[in-house]
Scaffold this motif. Structure first.
Motif, PDB file in Angstrom:
ATOM      1  N   GLY A   1       6.099  25.363 -19.920  1.00  0.00           N
ATOM      2  CA  GLY A   1       4.975  24.540 -19.491  1.00  0.00           C
ATOM      3  C   GLY A   1       4.996  23.177 -20.144  1.00  0.00           C
ATOM      4  N   ALA A   2       5.105  22.126 -19.352  1.00  0.00           N
ATOM      5  CA  ALA A   2       5.121  20.755 -19.867  1.00  0.00           C
ATOM      6  C   ALA A   2       4.117  19.930 -19.071  1.00  0.00           C
ATOM      7  N   HIS A   3       3.815  18.730 -19.571  1.00  0.00           N
ATOM      8  CA  HIS A   3       2.921  17.853 -18.802  1.00  0.00           C
ATOM      9  C   HIS A   3       3.659  16.600 -18.371  1.00  0.00           C
ATOM     10  N   ILE A   4       3.239  16.039 -17.244  1.00  0.00           N
ATOM     11  CA  ILE A   4       3.926  14.889 -16.657  1.00  0.00           C
ATOM     12  C   ILE A   4       3.057  13.648 -16.626  1.00  0.00           C
ATOM     13  N   ASP A   5       1.895  13.682 -17.261  1.00  0.00           N
ATOM     14  CA  ASP A   5       1.112  12.464 -17.452  1.00  0.00           C
ATOM     15  C   ASP A   5       1.453  11.873 -18.809  1.00  0.00           C
TER      16      ASP A   5
ATOM     17  N   GLY B   1       1.344   3.471  -8.296  1.00  0.00           N
ATOM     18  CA  GLY B   1       0.246   4.329  -7.862  1.00  0.00           C
ATOM     19  C   GLY B   1       0.092   4.366  -6.367  1.00  0.00           C
ATOM     20  N   VAL B   2      -1.120   4.693  -5.948  1.00  0.00           N
ATOM     21  CA  VAL B   2      -1.425   4.799  -4.521  1.00  0.00           C
ATOM     22  C   VAL B   2      -2.769   4.150  -4.234  1.00  0.00           C
ATOM     23  N   VAL B   3      -2.893   3.677  -2.977  1.00  0.00           N
ATOM     24  CA  VAL B   3      -4.174   3.207  -2.455  1.00  0.00           C
ATOM     25  C   VAL B   3      -4.485   4.050  -1.233  1.00  0.00           C
ATOM     26  N   ALA B   4      -5.598   4.773  -1.283  1.00  0.00           N
ATOM     27  CA  ALA B   4      -6.027   5.601  -0.157  1.00  0.00           C
ATOM     28  C   ALA B   4      -7.018   4.800   0.683  1.00  0.00           C
ATOM     29  N   ARG B   5      -6.683   4.636   1.949  1.00  0.00           N
ATOM     30  CA  ARG B   5      -7.524   3.841   2.846  1.00  0.00           C
ATOM     31  C   ARG B   5      -8.477   4.738   3.614  1.00  0.00           C
TER      32      ARG B   5
ATOM     33  N   ASN C   1      10.393   7.513 -12.445  1.00  0.00           N
ATOM     34  CA  ASN C   1       9.177   8.319 -12.300  1.00  0.00           C
ATOM     35  C   ASN C   1       8.249   8.068 -13.485  1.00  0.00           C
ATOM     36  N   LYS C   2       7.403   7.050 -13.355  1.00  0.00           N
ATOM     37  CA  LYS C   2       6.543   6.639 -14.469  1.00  0.00           C
ATOM     38  C   LYS C   2       5.105   7.108 -14.317  1.00  0.00           C
ATOM     39  N   THR C   3       4.817   7.854 -13.268  1.00  0.00           N
ATOM     40  CA  THR C   3       3.490   8.432 -13.092  1.00  0.00           C
ATOM     41  C   THR C   3       3.629   9.916 -12.793  1.00  0.00           C
ATOM     42  N   GLU C   4       2.518  10.629 -12.902  1.00  0.00           N
ATOM     43  CA  GLU C   4       2.544  12.057 -12.610  1.00  0.00           C
ATOM     44  C   GLU C   4       2.852  12.323 -11.146  1.00  0.00           C
ATOM     45  N   ARG C   5       2.377  11.457 -10.242  1.00  0.00           N
ATOM     46  CA  ARG C   5       2.677  11.637  -8.820  1.00  0.00           C
ATOM     47  C   ARG C   5       4.178  11.479  -8.560  1.00  0.00           C
ATOM     48  N   GLU C   6       4.757  10.451  -9.148  1.00  0.00           N
ATOM     49  CA  GLU C   6       6.181  10.204  -8.943  1.00  0.00           C
ATOM     50  C   GLU C   6       7.022  11.332  -9.533  1.00  0.00           C
TER      51      GLU C   6
ATOM     52  N   ALA D   1       6.729  14.448  -7.271  1.00  0.00           N
ATOM     53  CA  ALA D   1       7.470  14.307  -6.020  1.00  0.00           C
ATOM     54  C   ALA D   1       8.970  14.429  -6.247  1.00  0.00           C
ATOM     55  N   SER D   2       9.467  13.829  -7.312  1.00  0.00           N
ATOM     56  CA  SER D   2      10.903  13.918  -7.601  1.00  0.00           C
ATOM     57  C   SER D   2      11.306  15.337  -7.981  1.00  0.00           C
ATOM     58  N   ALA D   3      10.437  16.028  -8.728  1.00  0.00           N
ATOM     59  CA  ALA D   3      10.724  17.412  -9.098  1.00  0.00           C
ATOM     60  C   ALA D   3      10.804  18.296  -7.855  1.00  0.00           C
ATOM     61  N   VAL D   4       9.899  18.077  -6.908  1.00  0.00           N
ATOM     62  CA  VAL D   4       9.925  18.849  -5.662  1.00  0.00           C
ATOM     63  C   VAL D   4      11.216  18.579  -4.897  1.00  0.00           C
ATOM     64  N   GLU D   5      11.628  17.324  -4.856  1.00  0.00           N
ATOM     65  CA  GLU D   5      12.863  16.973  -4.160  1.00  0.00           C
ATOM     66  C   GLU D   5      14.066  17.683  -4.783  1.00  0.00           C
ATOM     67  N   LEU D   6      14.128  17.700  -6.112  1.00  0.00           N
ATOM     68  CA  LEU D   6      15.218  18.389  -6.795  1.00  0.00           C
ATOM     69  C   LEU D   6      15.152  19.899  -6.545  1.00  0.00           C
TER      70      LEU D   6
END
Length: 489
Positions: free
Chosen positions: A97-101, A143-147, A32-37, A40-45
């Protein structure tokens, strides 16, 4: 008041637990090297631990009761988790409270360039970095690409051993005399952080209309074929860039225009590793601040039926001032707490204000570890040391405490008692010498509500470098300290 080294106190069972937690932590920051990743992993856990989506509760009109576990996601980049306590929410909650970026390089919206047969992607650095540290490293793109059709393509290239990696080049020392005479901050200009992504020219004559699309990309096959054709037609002008675009089309079904709506982050390639002959340390990317985010998350998931409601915040954009819709200065936290209180049967703005003012928080963010190689920028007796436990910063900020939250003496005394009763190894520190510089966290933002806040986290060597160093013992003590804090009345 020298604090003892935590390693000298552990039992065999504690050492076993330490190795398990830090092993899972290394896997988490590697995957998990990005804030999105990370989100998402935190939600899964959280879901695996019995947490349910607050949005579903609101939609279904479900109320919440002591022991219930809920989470709320903000645009896939920040997250709030809560386990409802027995005490009424209007009396306040306990917050981590922590940051993930983390500092990184972001690929620009119009990035592709070709110069003298080499294809590059332009980047814009994010957060406080030393630019020269990012050259000649193997780098990955996440990252992501939004089409335009509404679909979102996930990108992660450079982590699998079979993947290619990317790099930013540097001048050879034989020709580097002029560079060597510059100040370190001028070695590499920001516009020189161009990611080398290709050198092979597109062979238009060899292109076939029926180019194969890899398995798993069937849904974007038609677009890929079209994008590949576009790349081929442009090959004469930018042969290497066009070959890169064909790969992008084949693998992702995206074309050059899709970079306009992409969020692509350049990060060091490779997994976090144990460091030192004694394996006592961890070398990894993004430990500021995912080391505190992960241990806060773990403590939250371990919290069952607390007296006071336990809340963990994992937020974005701290490295650039906590701005934007997913940063701590947004209303996400306040709005989510209002929704939670409504479902708990505590309505009204006044009740919310009482809750926030009556809350206690640990701003879970890293601090600088004392480095003997650079001892001159530290004031030793007020520094954090690797292996000596969770580090508390009464204030951060710069020079005359500018931009800091300065916790009051009563709250510091309360925290001392909580940590001592929990048997947690901890230390107090400042970031460095008074006039050496400084830094900030999200603490002052939460303090605006009137709640008690103090910074505390894991000491880090080489902070903000592509590869940072922490002690396993400090990671373990952070988890133990956060568990003790969430359990307090």
């Amino acid at each position: 008041m020298e604090r003892p080294n935590a390693w000298q106190t552990y039992s065999a069972d504690q050492l076993e637990e330490l190795e398990r937690i830090t092993g899972d932590y290394r896997a988490f920051i590697s995957d998990n090297k990005t804030e999105r990743e990370a989100c998402a992993s935190a939600v899964e856990l959280a879901r695996a631990a019995g947490y349910v989506d607050l949005a579903d509760c609101v939609r279904d009109g479900r109320t919440v009761h002591p022991g219930d576990k809920v989470y709320a996601v903000n645009r896939g980049k920040s997250l709030l988790l809560a386990v409802i306590g027995r005490e009424g929410l209007e009396h306040g909650v306990n917050i981590l409270g922590a940051h993930i970026d983390s500092p990184r390089l972001d690929i620009k919206q119009n990035p592709l360039d070709e110069r003298d047969g080499l294809a590059y992607l332009d980047t814009h650095y994010y957060g406080g970095i030393k630019k020269y540290q990012w050259v000649t490293l193997p780098l990955a793109i996440h990252g992501v690409v939004a089409r335009k059709d509404g679909s979102v393509v996930t990108v992660a290239v450079g982590e699998d051993p079979a993947d290619p990696v990317f790099a930013i080049t540097d001048i050879l020392p034989h020709l580097g005399r002029e560079q060597a005479e510059k100040k370190a901050g001028d070695f590499i200009d920001g516009e020189m952080l161009d990611l080398l992504v290709g050198s092979r020219p597109l062979d238009e004559g060899a292109e076939k209309k029926d180019d194969a699309v890899p398995a798993g990309a069937d849904t974007v096959a038609a677009d890929a074929a079209s994008a590949g054709s576009d790349a081929a037609s442009a090959g004469a002008d930018r042969p290497a860039a066009s070959f890169f675009l064909k790969v992008v089309a084949d693998k992702l079904g995206c074309d050059e225009e899709d970079f306009l709506s992409a969020e692509l982050e350049v990060v060091p390639a490779g997994r976090a590793r144990e460091m030192g002959a004694d394996r006592s340390m961890i070398l990894g990317y993004g430990q500021d601040d995912r080391v505190c985010a992960y241990t806060s998350l773990l403590a939250q998931l371990a919290c069952e039926a607390p007296e006071r409601t336990a809340v963990t915040l994992l937020v974005d954009k701290e490295e650039i001032g906590s701005v934007g819709a997913t940063g701590m200065t947004s209303r996400f936290f306040e709005n989510t707490m209002a929704e939670l209180m409504e479902l708990a049967g505590v309505s009204g703005d006044l009740a919310l204000r009482r809750c926030l003012a009556g809350s206690r928080m640990l701003s879970s963010d890293v601090s600088a570890a004392f480095d003997p190689e650079f001892a001159g920028v530290f004031e030793k007796k007020n520094s954090a040391f690797l292996g000596h436990g969770l580090a508390f910063n009464k204030f951060t900020g710069a020079r005359g405490k500018s931009g800091s939250n300065d916790a009051d003496a009563e709250y510091v005394a309360y925290i001392r008692r909580v940590m001592d009763e929990g048997g947690v190894h901890y230390q107090t520190c400042e970031l460095g010498r008074v006039d050496a510089g400084g830094g900030g966290t999200i603490a002052y933002i939460l303090a605006k509500y009137g709640m008690q806040v103090i910074d505390c986290g894991v000491p880090v060597l080489s902070m903000h470098a592509p590869w940072e160093v922490t002690s396993k013992a400090d990671v373990y003590e952070a988890y133990r300290g956060y568990v003790a804090f969430l359990a307090t009345k």
